[in-house]
Design a protein around this motif. Structure first.
Motif, PDB file in Angstrom:
ATOM      1  N   VAL A 127       2.703  -1.219   4.383  1.00 14.92           N
ATOM      2  CA  VAL A 127       2.176   0.111   4.093  1.00 14.92           C
ATOM      3  C   VAL A 127       3.344   1.102   4.141  1.00 14.92           C
ATOM      4  CG1 VAL A 127       0.577   1.932   4.788  1.00 14.92           C
ATOM      5  CG2 VAL A 127      -0.060  -0.476   5.114  1.00 14.92           C
ATOM      6  N   GLU A 187       0.832   5.162   0.265  1.00 19.23           N
ATOM      7  CA  GLU A 187       0.035   6.324   0.648  1.00 19.23           C
ATOM      8  C   GLU A 187       0.811   7.591   0.302  1.00 19.23           C
ATOM      9  OE1 GLU A 187      -2.167   4.444   4.572  1.00 19.23           O
ATOM     10  OE2 GLU A 187      -0.537   5.863   4.852  1.00 19.23           O
ATOM     11  N   ARG A 188       0.135   8.491  -0.385  1.00 16.17           N
ATOM     12  CA  ARG A 188       0.769   9.768  -0.744  1.00 16.17           C
ATOM     13  C   ARG A 188       0.020  10.888  -0.024  1.00 16.17           C
ATOM     14  NH1 ARG A 188       0.839   6.590  -5.255  1.00 16.17           N
ATOM     15  NH2 ARG A 188       2.869   6.305  -6.196  1.00 16.17           N
ATOM     16  N   GLN A 189       0.765  11.671   0.769  1.00 16.91           N
ATOM     17  CA  GLN A 189       0.184  12.774   1.530  1.00 16.91           C
ATOM     18  C   GLN A 189       0.589  14.083   0.838  1.00 16.91           C
ATOM     19  OE1 GLN A 189      -1.348  12.601   4.919  1.00 16.91           O
ATOM     20  NE2 GLN A 189      -1.896  14.688   4.380  1.00 16.91           N
ATOM     21  N   MET A 220      -4.952  12.670   0.837  1.00 19.70           N
ATOM     22  CA  MET A 220      -4.158  11.448   0.891  1.00 19.70           C
ATOM     23  C   MET A 220      -4.666  10.511  -0.194  1.00 19.70           C
ATOM     24  SD  MET A 220      -2.027   9.540   3.147  1.00 19.70           S
ATOM     25  CE  MET A 220      -2.448   9.709   4.861  1.00 19.70           C
ATOM     26  N   SER A 221      -3.770  10.019  -1.008  1.00 17.95           N
ATOM     27  CA  SER A 221      -4.163   9.024  -2.006  1.00 17.95           C
ATOM     28  C   SER A 221      -3.544   7.694  -1.611  1.00 17.95           C
ATOM     29  CB  SER A 221      -3.710   9.437  -3.406  1.00 17.95           C
ATOM     30  OG  SER A 221      -2.311   9.343  -3.525  1.00 17.95           O
ATOM     31  N   GLU A 222      -4.162   6.640  -2.079  1.00 15.98           N
ATOM     32  CA  GLU A 222      -3.686   5.311  -1.715  1.00 15.98           C
ATOM     33  C   GLU A 222      -3.664   4.438  -2.959  1.00 15.98           C
ATOM     34  OE1 GLU A 222      -5.104   3.466   2.073  1.00 15.98           O
ATOM     35  OE2 GLU A 222      -5.829   1.938   0.689  1.00 15.98           O
ATOM     36  N   ARG A 256       4.467   5.271   3.200  1.00 17.38           N
ATOM     37  CA  ARG A 256       3.908   6.618   3.018  1.00 17.38           C
ATOM     38  C   ARG A 256       5.013   7.557   2.513  1.00 17.38           C
ATOM     39  NH1 ARG A 256       1.173   8.487   8.065  1.00 17.38           N
ATOM     40  NH2 ARG A 256      -0.337   6.982   7.332  1.00 17.38           N
ATOM     41  N   VAL A 265       0.865  -1.177   0.000  1.00 18.94           N
ATOM     42  CA  VAL A 265       0.000   0.000   0.000  1.00 18.94           C
ATOM     43  C   VAL A 265       0.905   1.232   0.000  1.00 18.94           C
ATOM     44  CG1 VAL A 265      -1.815   1.262   1.217  1.00 18.94           C
ATOM     45  CG2 VAL A 265      -1.760  -1.248   1.304  1.00 18.94           C
ATOM     46  N   LYS A 315      -2.742   0.453  -4.177  1.00 20.81           N
ATOM     47  CA  LYS A 315      -2.423  -0.908  -3.721  1.00 20.81           C
ATOM     48  C   LYS A 315      -1.878  -1.704  -4.887  1.00 20.81           C
ATOM     49  CE  LYS A 315      -5.790  -1.241  -0.031  1.00 20.81           C
ATOM     50  NZ  LYS A 315      -6.958  -1.924   0.503  1.00 20.81           N
TER      51      LYS A 315
END
Length: 158
Positions: free
Chosen positions: A73, A32-34, A40-42, A75, A30, A44
């Motif tokens: 996960v 996650e882009r902040q 926040m985009s995710e 980020r 996963v 998978k």
């Protein structure tokens, strides 16, 4: 750094893909882009993992958030505004004068994506009020920061 080392050590113990004789394992990664605007985009992806070393190398620019025997996960903080804002974001003001970003042109049916601070609307020139009511398009990070900074001078101080 100690926390990351500890997590890598735990991963080495928990995940069987570290031993030379272990078969490759499918895991969910996963990502996650902040973004600067808080969005926040995710993403998978399913990857077949031969070794954890390979994964750490592949995602070395990412921060490890959690990991178990099926999911890892990661980020990353992105120094830009989100694709949602670039596509359909407009600065505007709410009925109580709060500077906000709307999904689409400001109006009663537009969803607020992000709110900032209340503006003393009486201090704005009429053309600035009109611009905010019609919506100011958010096309880039520079424009995003520029508009916030410009209206910060009109913020209501409490």
């Amino acid at each position: 750094m100690r926390i990351l080392s500890l997590m890598l050590w735990i991963a080495a113990i928990a995940l069987p893909v570290h031993s030379a004789s272990a078969a490759p394992v499918k895991m969910t990664i996963v990502l996650e882009r902040q973004y600067l605007d808080g969005e926040m985009s995710e993403e998978k992806v399913i990857e077949t993992i031969d070794s954890m070393t390979e994964i750490w190398k592949k995602y070395r620019d990412w921060q490890l958030v959690t990991l178990d025997d099926q999911t890892i996960v990661f980020r990353k903080t992105i120094n830009d505004i989100s694709p949602l804002l670039k596509t359909n974001g407009y600065f505007g003001i709410t009925d109580d004068g709060t500077l906000s970003i709307f999904n689409g042109k400001p109006g009663r049916s537009s969803k607020i994506i992000q709110s900032f601070f209340q503006i003393d609307v009486q201090k704005l020139e009429s053309r600035q009020q009109k611009k905010l009511k019609q919506g100011i398009r958010v096309l880039s990070k520079e424009r995003y920061e520029q508009v916030i900074e410009m209206y910060r001078h009109f913020a209501v101080v409490q």
